[in-house]
Design a protein around this motif. Structure first.
Motif, PDB file in Angstrom:
ATOM      1  N   SER A 147       0.834  -1.193   0.000  1.00  0.00           N
ATOM      2  CA  SER A 147       0.000   0.000   0.000  1.00  0.00           C
ATOM      3  C   SER A 147       0.875   1.252   0.000  1.00  0.00           C
ATOM      4  CB  SER A 147      -0.913   0.015   1.218  1.00  0.00           C
ATOM      5  OG  SER A 147      -0.142   0.135   2.379  1.00  0.00           O
ATOM      6  N   THR A 148       0.456   2.229  -0.806  1.00  0.00           N
ATOM      7  CA  THR A 148       1.149   3.509  -0.807  1.00  0.00           C
ATOM      8  C   THR A 148       0.344   4.437   0.087  1.00  0.00           C
ATOM      9  OG1 THR A 148      -0.084   4.130  -2.770  1.00  0.00           O
ATOM     10  CG2 THR A 148       2.096   3.224  -3.122  1.00  0.00           C
ATOM     11  N   THR A 149       1.046   5.231   0.867  1.00  0.00           N
ATOM     12  CA  THR A 149       0.308   6.068   1.810  1.00  0.00           C
ATOM     13  C   THR A 149       0.605   7.537   1.609  1.00  0.00           C
ATOM     14  OG1 THR A 149       2.086   5.875   3.399  1.00  0.00           O
ATOM     15  CG2 THR A 149       0.296   4.298   3.593  1.00  0.00           C
ATOM     16  N   GLY A 150       1.444   7.849   0.641  1.00  0.00           N
ATOM     17  CA  GLY A 150       1.776   9.247   0.441  1.00  0.00           C
ATOM     18  C   GLY A 150       1.989   9.540  -1.023  1.00  0.00           C
ATOM     19  N   SER A 151       2.451  10.749  -1.281  1.00  0.00           N
ATOM     20  CA  SER A 151       2.727  11.120  -2.661  1.00  0.00           C
ATOM     21  C   SER A 151       3.867  12.125  -2.687  1.00  0.00           C
ATOM     22  CB  SER A 151       1.474  11.707  -3.323  1.00  0.00           C
ATOM     23  OG  SER A 151       1.092  12.894  -2.669  1.00  0.00           O
ATOM     24  N   ILE A 152       4.494  12.220  -3.840  1.00  0.00           N
ATOM     25  CA  ILE A 152       5.464  13.275  -4.077  1.00  0.00           C
ATOM     26  C   ILE A 152       4.873  14.193  -5.130  1.00  0.00           C
ATOM     27  CG2 ILE A 152       7.577  12.049  -3.430  1.00  0.00           C
ATOM     28  CD1 ILE A 152       7.918  11.400  -6.460  1.00  0.00           C
ATOM     29  N   ARG A 153       5.287  15.450  -5.104  1.00  0.00           N
ATOM     30  CA  ARG A 153       4.775  16.417  -6.070  1.00  0.00           C
ATOM     31  C   ARG A 153       5.922  16.900  -6.939  1.00  0.00           C
ATOM     32  NH1 ARG A 153       4.131  22.036  -6.216  1.00  0.00           N
ATOM     33  NH2 ARG A 153       5.177  22.234  -4.214  1.00  0.00           N
ATOM     34  N   ILE A 154       5.696  16.921  -8.237  1.00  0.00           N
ATOM     35  CA  ILE A 154       6.695  17.485  -9.140  1.00  0.00           C
ATOM     36  C   ILE A 154       6.516  18.995  -9.135  1.00  0.00           C
ATOM     37  CG2 ILE A 154       7.515  17.564 -11.522  1.00  0.00           C
ATOM     38  CD1 ILE A 154       6.689  14.602 -11.736  1.00  0.00           C
TER      39      ILE A 154
END
Length: 195
Positions: A10-17
């Motif tokens: 499971s992914t729980t976060g994100s990165i922003r470009i």
């Protein structure tokens, strides 16, 4: 050819470009021990430093983790990025995110395994190398030694090193010149140029 999208942890976060052709895009990241994406603030500082150099550069992201630095470089028109990541699930997410962004396979390699060993398989030289390893693993000095021993740096190569503040006093070869640096209580960021 598609890289193949597989089920992942499971992914729980994100990165922003932050900028470039994919500005504002959010990409999922794995929540795993030791995986510590560079903060937006640090990333913005770094890519401001790199602005004159990034276009058409060939980049190596030695401890890719979320792939944040490599994705930002591609968004800002780096010509190629080699991602290296030990954690298999994080490696798979990088591949999935490259597919989402429709990045050509000619532009990227995504290698899974021990970065110091994987470097021995490379046959190209790099204009820009990111060293942002898991903290407190003693990997910065070993990475510097590997880059030198394998002659991975193109002329005037830039090397970005992000590490824990208490371990920022590592040795670099005489021809590595620190051209930018920033430190907080916990993180040291340094940009070197190799002459």
């Amino acid at each position: 050819m598609k890289r193949g999208v597989k089920k992942q942890k499971s992914t729980t976060g994100s990165i922003r470009i932050i900028s470039g052709k994919w500005r504002g895009r959010k990409l999922p990241v794995l929540d795993a021990q030791g995986l510590r994406p560079t903060t937006d603030r640090n990333k913005e500082t770094l890519f401001n430093w790199l602005m004159p150099y990034i276009n058409e550069s060939c980049c190596l992201d030695m401890f890719a983790g979320s792939g944040s630095l490599g994705f930002e470089a591609l968004s800002r028109h780096a010509s190629a990025v080699v991602f290296m990541e030990l954690e298999k699930s994080a490696w798979q997410i990088i591949k999935n995110n490259l597919d989402k962004l429709q990045v050509s396979e000619q532009q990227t390699k995504v290698l899974q395994g021990n970065s110091l060993e994987l470097c021995k398989t490379l046959d190209e030289k790099f204009d820009l190398i990111f060293i942002d390893p898991p903290f407190n693993a003693g990997l910065v000095p070993k990475s510097i030694e590997t880059i030198e021993a394998l002659d991975l740096a193109a002329p005037d190569c830039l090397v970005y090193i992000e590490c824990e503040a208490q371990n920022q006093h590592f040795q670099v070869p005489e021809n590595w010149h620190c051209i930018k640096e920033k430190a907080t209580q916990s993180v040291s960021s340094k940009l070197f140029q190799i002459n």
